[in-house]
Motif scaffolding. Structure first.
Motif, mmCIF file in Angstrom:
data_model
loop_
_atom_site.group_PDB
_atom_site.id
_atom_site.type_symbol
_atom_site.label_atom_id
_atom_site.label_comp_id
_atom_site.label_asym_id
_atom_site.label_seq_id
_atom_site.Cartn_x
_atom_site.Cartn_y
_atom_site.Cartn_z
ATOM 1 N N TYR A 281 0.635 -1.087 0.072
ATOM 2 C CA TYR A 281 -0.120 -0.115 -0.123
ATOM 3 C C TYR A 281 0.933 1.160 0.105
ATOM 4 O O TYR A 281 2.106 1.352 0.575
ATOM 5 C CB TYR A 281 -0.987 0.028 1.127
ATOM 6 C CG TYR A 281 -1.860 -1.091 1.227
ATOM 7 C CD1 TYR A 281 -3.210 -0.894 0.386
ATOM 8 C CD2 TYR A 281 -1.848 -2.269 1.993
ATOM 9 C CE1 TYR A 281 -3.936 -1.780 0.196
ATOM 10 C CE2 TYR A 281 -2.828 -3.092 1.699
ATOM 11 C CZ TYR A 281 -3.868 -2.973 0.906
ATOM 12 O OH TYR A 281 -5.022 -4.289 0.713
ATOM 13 N N TRP B 118 1.041 3.819 1.883
ATOM 14 C CA TRP B 118 1.498 4.114 3.281
ATOM 15 C C TRP B 118 2.751 2.965 3.771
ATOM 16 O O TRP B 118 3.407 3.189 4.747
ATOM 17 C CB TRP B 118 0.652 4.104 4.457
ATOM 18 C CG TRP B 118 -0.180 2.999 4.636
ATOM 19 C CD1 TRP B 118 0.111 1.661 5.344
ATOM 20 C CD2 TRP B 118 -1.429 2.615 3.978
ATOM 21 N NE1 TRP B 118 -0.836 0.880 5.320
ATOM 22 C CE2 TRP B 118 -1.900 1.140 4.324
ATOM 23 C CE3 TRP B 118 -2.390 3.240 2.960
ATOM 24 C CZ2 TRP B 118 -2.887 0.471 3.816
ATOM 25 C CZ3 TRP B 118 -3.379 2.666 2.424
ATOM 26 C CH2 TRP B 118 -3.932 1.512 3.123
ATOM 27 N N HIS B 119 3.024 2.093 3.018
ATOM 28 C CA HIS B 119 4.324 1.407 3.018
ATOM 29 C C HIS B 119 5.459 1.579 2.643
ATOM 30 O O HIS B 119 6.421 1.329 2.861
ATOM 31 C CB HIS B 119 4.080 -0.201 2.731
ATOM 32 C CG HIS B 119 2.743 -1.082 3.087
ATOM 33 N ND1 HIS B 119 2.126 -2.076 2.598
ATOM 34 C CD2 HIS B 119 2.084 -1.048 4.337
ATOM 35 C CE1 HIS B 119 1.551 -2.383 3.316
ATOM 36 N NE2 HIS B 119 1.220 -2.083 4.445
ATOM 37 N N ASP C 105 8.478 4.628 1.499
ATOM 38 C CA ASP C 105 9.052 5.778 2.296
ATOM 39 C C ASP C 105 9.293 6.643 1.511
ATOM 40 O O ASP C 105 8.921 6.990 0.127
ATOM 41 C CB ASP C 105 10.449 4.973 2.874
ATOM 42 C CG ASP C 105 11.101 4.375 1.861
ATOM 43 O OD1 ASP C 105 11.184 4.745 0.632
ATOM 44 O OD2 ASP C 105 12.302 3.477 2.441
ATOM 45 N N TRP D 40 8.150 -2.787 6.640
ATOM 46 C CA TRP D 40 7.123 -3.695 6.238
ATOM 47 C C TRP D 40 7.411 -4.942 5.550
ATOM 48 O O TRP D 40 6.577 -5.959 5.578
ATOM 49 C CB TRP D 40 6.251 -2.641 5.065
ATOM 50 C CG TRP D 40 5.933 -1.510 5.680
ATOM 51 C CD1 TRP D 40 6.160 -0.420 5.509
ATOM 52 C CD2 TRP D 40 4.470 -1.656 6.454
ATOM 53 N NE1 TRP D 40 5.445 0.658 6.400
ATOM 54 C CE2 TRP D 40 4.536 -0.127 6.913
ATOM 55 C CE3 TRP D 40 3.551 -2.441 6.963
ATOM 56 C CZ2 TRP D 40 3.325 0.245 7.761
ATOM 57 C CZ3 TRP D 40 2.718 -2.134 7.654
ATOM 58 C CH2 TRP D 40 2.530 -0.644 8.150
#
Length: 148
Positions: free
Chosen positions: A17, A19-20, A22, A31
């Motif tokens: 996803y 939000w995983h 960087d 993750w």
């Protein structure tokens, strides 16, 4: 469980996803560890080390060593599969590996080798695996070489 040419069984499927990811735009190392951890609990359950067993027996599993080799980045939207193998089983110790692959391309994204120890949660000391789980885990041992 599904296996591939390596003979490793699928223990996890998931998605990367946004939000995983960087600031580099790829899945952050935390993750990878999280997805490998989810595969670990599926692998343990396959030989009887289940949450129910751990709760009712006063036992636990602790990781004492983990080595990860990152091979290819994963991006938001990528579908991942983790295939797992038991490498070694001793009275109190299980050594195993996970291979994380990009499900669409088949490319290896990361591989990890872990050593887990069975322990008594009250005494906070290692203890032998019960015979049933020990035999079930030993039956899964493979000569697969994870390459790290």
């Amino acid at each position: 469980m599904a296996t591939d040419a390596t003979g490793l069984e699928v223990m996890y499927r998931g998605t990367v996803y946004p939000w995983h990811c960087d600031q580099m735009g790829h899945m952050n190392v935390m993750w990878y560890v999280g997805k490998f951890d989810e595969a670990t609990w599926q692998l343990f359950a396959s030989f009887g080390i289940t949450p129910g067993y751990l709760r009712t027996s006063g036992r636990g599993m602790v990781a004492v060593d983990q080595r990860i080799s990152y091979r290819r980045e994963l991006l938001a939207g990528d579908i991942v599969v983790v295939r797992s193998a038991v490498l070694e089983v001793r009275e109190k110790v299980i050594r195993f590996c996970h291979r994380m692959e990009n499900a669409a391309t088949g490319e290896l994204a990361a591989v990890t080798v872990l050593t887990g120890v069975h322990f008594d949660v009250e005494r906070r000391r290692s203890c032998p695996l019960p015979d049933e789980q020990l035999r079930a885990a030993q039956a899964l041992v493979t000569d697969f070489d994870p390459g790290i």
